[in-house]
Scaffold this motif. Structure first.
Motif, mmCIF file in Angstrom:
data_model
loop_
_atom_site.group_PDB
_atom_site.id
_atom_site.type_symbol
_atom_site.label_atom_id
_atom_site.label_comp_id
_atom_site.label_asym_id
_atom_site.label_seq_id
_atom_site.Cartn_x
_atom_site.Cartn_y
_atom_site.Cartn_z
ATOM 1 N N SER A 58 -3.831 -0.392 -4.648
ATOM 2 C CA SER A 58 -4.994 0.011 -3.954
ATOM 3 C C SER A 58 -5.359 -1.441 -2.972
ATOM 4 N N TYR B 252 0.797 -1.382 -0.025
ATOM 5 C CA TYR B 252 -0.103 0.020 -0.189
ATOM 6 C C TYR B 252 0.971 1.300 0.013
ATOM 7 N N ASP C 194 2.464 1.481 -3.854
ATOM 8 C CA ASP C 194 1.347 2.219 -4.219
ATOM 9 C C ASP C 194 0.148 1.396 -4.711
#
Lengths: 118, 118
Positions: free
Chosen positions: A35, A29, A33
């Motif tokens: 979701s 996360y 990066d």
């Protein structure tokens, strides 16, 4: 869920105290990066499960920093190093003495090396 | 029981993660140099109880450092700062340029200030 950018820094300091599940979800996360939905799909945990693991991990990291304050201590060192580097560069530029040149170059090397140490 | 002098350093980093009982016993033993018998008498715990609390605390501190390595990171910063301080002193002694004098003095101040930061 809003991303707290300090969490990446706290992970660098205290991440090894998290469970593997928390660490992996937070790493995907915050550092990769992804979701929540992507992490859920990859890990076979529900989106809610991923969300909860991350939230628990964040809370733990924040509590560790509140108790130990080591990220803040390192940040203070970094700021001090930046001030030193700026000053050494100015001294290097203004120096006209060949005698001092080598020592100033060595000082510059040492202050640049901090990045590998911190 | 032989005293491990690194424990004092690790207490400075991770001591806040110990239980109060562990922290107090270790503080008296490592920082105030009381004997196990003295700590037992002061705290109303048996000598064996004090011994065990200290041993458990030591193990926990060592595990934390093994996982996080932050005391080692700070020690590396300290060594680098010492090298910088020595060099700045040499530069200060050898400098003859009034133009550089203020900046070198400021650099000395900044490198001395590290002690408050680290």
């Amino acid at each position: 869920m809003s991303k707290n950018l300090n969490i990446s820094i706290l992970m660098d300091f205290y991440g090894q105290l998290l469970t593997d599940k928390q660490y992996d979800a937070m790493d995907l996360y915050y550092n990769q990066d992804l979701s929540l939905a992507e992490i859920a799909e990859d890990s076979g945990i529900s989106r809610q499960g991923v969300h909860d693991a991350i939230k628990r991990g964040e809370k733990q990291l924040e509590e560790l920093e509140e108790k130990l304050g080591l990220a803040a201590r390192f940040a203070a060192v970094s700021r001090q190093v930046e001030r030193i580097k700026t000053l050494v560069e100015e001294i290097e530029e203004e120096n006209t003495s060949p005698k001092l040149q080598d020592k100033i170059a060595e000082l510059k090397r040492l202050s640049d090396e901090f990045e590998n140490v911190i």
